[in-house]
Design a protein around this motif. Sequence first.
Motif, short mmCIF file in Angstrom:
data_model
loop_
_atom_site.label_atom_id
_atom_site.label_comp_id
_atom_site.label_asym_id
_atom_site.label_seq_id
_atom_site.Cartn_x
_atom_site.Cartn_y
_atom_site.Cartn_z
N PRO A 328 0.79 -1.24 0.00
CA PRO A 328 0.00 0.00 0.00
C PRO A 328 0.82 1.29 0.00
CG PRO A 328 0.07 -0.90 2.20
CD PRO A 328 0.78 -1.89 1.32
N LYS A 329 2.15 1.20 -0.09
CA LYS A 329 2.97 2.40 -0.11
C LYS A 329 2.85 3.09 -1.47
CE LYS A 329 6.31 0.87 3.36
NZ LYS A 329 7.74 0.59 3.64
N TYR A 330 3.19 4.37 -1.50
CA TYR A 330 3.12 5.17 -2.72
C TYR A 330 4.48 5.21 -3.41
CZ TYR A 330 -1.46 6.81 -1.19
OH TYR A 330 -2.78 6.88 -0.80
N ALA A 331 4.42 5.44 -4.72
CA ALA A 331 5.64 5.49 -5.52
C ALA A 331 5.97 6.90 -6.00
CB ALA A 331 5.50 4.56 -6.72
N ASN A 332 5.20 7.91 -5.57
CA ASN A 332 5.38 9.26 -6.10
C ASN A 332 6.75 9.86 -5.83
OD1 ASN A 332 2.53 8.78 -6.22
ND2 ASN A 332 2.20 10.96 -6.45
N ASP A 333 7.40 9.43 -4.76
CA ASP A 333 8.70 10.01 -4.41
C ASP A 333 9.86 9.17 -4.92
OD1 ASP A 333 8.21 7.89 -2.74
OD2 ASP A 333 8.73 8.95 -0.88
#
Length: 357
Positions: A328-333
């Motif tokens: 569920p972590k984001y990849a935007n960074d």
Amino acid sequence: MAQPPPDLKIPSSSTTVSVRIIDTTSHISGIPTSIFMQPDIKGFNTLTCPAFSFLIEHPSKRSLLFDLGVREDHENYAKRIVDQISSRGWKAIVKQGVREQLEANGVSGSSIEAIIWSHWHWDHVGDPSTFESSTALIVGPGFKSAFTPGYPSNLNSPILESDYSGRELRELSFDQGLKIGNFEAFDYFGDGSFYLLDSPGHAIGHICGLARVTSNPNSFIFMGGDACHHGGEFRPSQYLPIPDSISPSPFDMKSSTPCPGSLFEPLYRDGDGKKPFFAIARGEKGVAHDADEAERTIEKVMEADADDSILVAMAHDESLLHVVDFFPKYANDFQKKGWVKESRWLFLKDFGEAVGH
């Protein structure tokens, strides 16, 4: 001397989407590399790979899924596909469906506006019937005439009627006159935050995605589907030749000792290492729907890959397993975390036997 990255002329926008890369828990093995790419490289004969899906979340609360990986009950694919998997000795293990993953982590499956299929192959389509009928199914040009009606109405169709029955089946038309690099593009939300890219060749209706995940400065995640099956199909390139020193080493990511780029010179298809290691497989072995078109698509991918502000994520890129943060972590960074440079040459580990490592 490397050529500078080309200007992809991506329209400016301050609107971004959030992207989460989903490891669909699909583990695929036993598929020979020779049906996808040539030449043969010693020791690298079969693909053992994951399958990725992407959750795209717009600020307006509209959400999309790009690909679904392998369905858990893969014995229930269309008969043509079940027979193909069985007769060719391919294997697939799936621990958890995409909808199950979403629900287990607080994302309602009913919130998904649309599922986008990069293409119709079994390791991408998953099981759309696990989603509400309000969730549309989006496909690329030529899909409907080639594959509908689905199985069992058409015994030869590779897709199921239940994949699209009772929901909108929307076929894209790239007629907006918009281009990203050399890709014909479709601005999905109409605000420059997420584009679908016409990328034919591997399969009828194949499409890629490009998500703007930060602005000022811009950064993007390129969802490649099966435009390529391995990093050696689009790297090295005239923009990204093999460096003299490769760090982290593809053979030991934890080592502080870099790997010499010269180690891979015997595998070059040209004299200076500015061509990818592989070309699209042709002839009776090759599975590409149109090999020439597939090669043209790869040339467009190489242009995007040359830009460090773009994370190129192919659906089966095993090297990403060791670098990126998954749902569920984001990849935007990803840019701050250095995922592009860290993952870029990890595919070279597959050539260990060929280079005597």
